[in-house]
Design an enzyme around this catalytic site. Sequence first.
Site, short mmCIF file in Angstrom:
data_model
loop_
_atom_site.label_atom_id
_atom_site.label_comp_id
_atom_site.label_asym_id
_atom_site.label_seq_id
_atom_site.Cartn_x
_atom_site.Cartn_y
_atom_site.Cartn_z
N SER A 84 0.72 -1.28 0.06
CA SER A 84 0.06 -0.19 0.17
C SER A 84 0.91 1.20 0.08
O SER A 84 0.13 2.49 0.14
CB SER A 84 -0.99 -0.14 1.36
OG SER A 84 -0.07 0.18 2.32
N THR A 196 -1.76 3.12 3.76
CA THR A 196 -0.95 4.33 3.66
C THR A 196 -0.20 4.32 5.03
O THR A 196 -0.14 3.67 5.79
CB THR A 196 -1.95 5.41 3.76
OG1 THR A 196 -2.62 5.62 2.79
CG2 THR A 196 -1.18 6.96 3.95
N THR A 214 1.80 6.90 0.50
CA THR A 214 1.00 6.04 0.12
C THR A 214 0.93 5.49 -1.48
O THR A 214 1.45 6.46 -2.26
CB THR A 214 -0.52 6.40 0.28
OG1 THR A 214 -1.50 5.17 0.10
CG2 THR A 214 -1.05 7.48 -0.67
N ARG A 224 -6.15 9.68 -10.29
CA ARG A 224 -6.77 9.80 -9.02
C ARG A 224 -5.90 10.30 -7.90
O ARG A 224 -4.65 9.62 -7.81
CB ARG A 224 -7.64 8.60 -8.66
CG ARG A 224 -8.17 8.75 -7.27
CD ARG A 224 -7.46 8.15 -6.11
NE ARG A 224 -8.38 8.13 -4.95
CZ ARG A 224 -7.75 7.89 -3.94
NH1 ARG A 224 -6.30 7.79 -3.60
NH2 ARG A 224 -8.71 7.88 -2.73
N GLY A 226 -5.55 10.97 -3.72
CA GLY A 226 -6.19 10.89 -2.40
C GLY A 226 -5.92 12.10 -1.41
O GLY A 226 -5.57 13.04 -1.96
N ASP A 227 -6.27 11.90 -0.36
CA ASP A 227 -5.81 12.64 0.67
C ASP A 227 -4.45 12.97 1.08
O ASP A 227 -4.09 13.71 1.55
CB ASP A 227 -6.49 12.36 2.10
CG ASP A 227 -6.22 10.99 2.60
OD1 ASP A 227 -6.25 9.97 1.94
OD2 ASP A 227 -5.71 10.84 3.48
N THR A 247 -5.20 7.79 7.41
CA THR A 247 -5.07 6.79 6.42
C THR A 247 -6.64 6.36 6.39
O THR A 247 -7.57 6.48 7.01
CB THR A 247 -4.31 5.63 7.10
OG1 THR A 247 -5.06 4.97 8.27
CG2 THR A 247 -2.98 5.89 7.36
N GLY A 248 -6.89 5.37 5.17
CA GLY A 248 -8.14 5.14 5.08
C GLY A 248 -8.74 5.74 3.66
O GLY A 248 -7.94 6.33 2.89
N1 GLY Z 1 -5.96 7.41 2.22
C1 GLY Z 1 -5.02 7.06 1.03
C2 GLY Z 1 -5.87 7.33 0.00
O1 GLY Z 1 -7.08 7.21 0.00
O2 GLY Z 1 -5.24 7.50 -1.13
#
Ligand code: GLY
Length: 342
Positions: A84, A196, A214, A224, A226-227, A247-248
């Site tokens: 991950s 992550t 991550t 894409r 993410g956060d 994370t998540g």
């Molecule tokens: N938290 C990692 C992601 O959604 O990319």
Amino acid sequence: MIDRRNFLRTLSALGISLPVMGRGSMKPNPAARKNNPVILCSRGADWGGKVLKPGWDILAKKGSLLDAVEKSANVTELDPKDTSVGYGGLPNERGVVQLDASIMYGPTHNCGSVAALEGIKTPCSVARLVMERTDHIHIVGKGAQEFAIAHGFKVENLLTEESRKLWLQWKENLSDDDDWFPPKDGNYQMERTSGTINVLALDTNGDMAGITTTSGLSWKIPGRIGDSPIIGAGLYVDNEVGAVGATGRGEELLRSCGSFYGVEQMRVGKSPQEACEAVCQRIIDINGGKDKVDFDDKMVALNKDGEVGCASILGSKGNEPEVAYWSKNGFKVLKGTYLIKS
Ligand code: GLY
């Protein structure tokens, strides 16, 4: 008027170097703290021990705070067994590994990030260079890779055999109406992951920094983000208060500004544990209540006093969220709380 570049040149000519180049000005430290140094990561005992060791060794010798968080985060990035983060991370829907990472330095609020970066095993090190060696904060995609190459990073294939096989299984089991067939004896059960790692630290001076890194959501649409590379979502550090990492499911952390919200909860007096729970509750509320939530997010936090917190949205007895940390009292793992029984 002296511009920024000339100002830095003048300092350099005078033999003066700034701790971290960039926009922010150094803020004086609040009073010395009792528990520092501390370094934590958003994992349990197995990963926590090996990830935190290099960072702790640096902090214990009063070394560089940024080196400490970077060297610790690099452990997971370089380890192909973690699917991950970094090398060996699960790829996007086309089978290409795209990595996201961010770094933030508390004394100056300086930060840097890279997103959808291909072919570079250690994205958090590239994010650090964005922070220290550019006047930008986010660099993505091809531009991020070119920036890394300019700084001497090697472009490598990040897709391990294990990750390729998992991707192929996903692709072959996607639909009965396409031309990709799984093997007859195939047994595909894997869930999508958005694992992550966050590394947060407080040094002996009372300064704080953090990293989030991550490979993002597995099988994501190419491009894409993410956060994790978004300051305030996957990571936020404020030297006067504390640091939070997430994370998540990234989309939920983006629309709640989860990490920033967590730091602001500590600013108004919550403990790191209460702040993590407040972020999870906020995400649940945004989604319309507990029965509307079918995803997980996990928050970890460290405050200026070296106190640690951890909470997730989902969990169960024996499957609580964990945070590993190293302080002068040794290596420990804290079991956090969860808001919805899964
Ligand atoms: N938290 C990692 C992601 O959604 O990319």
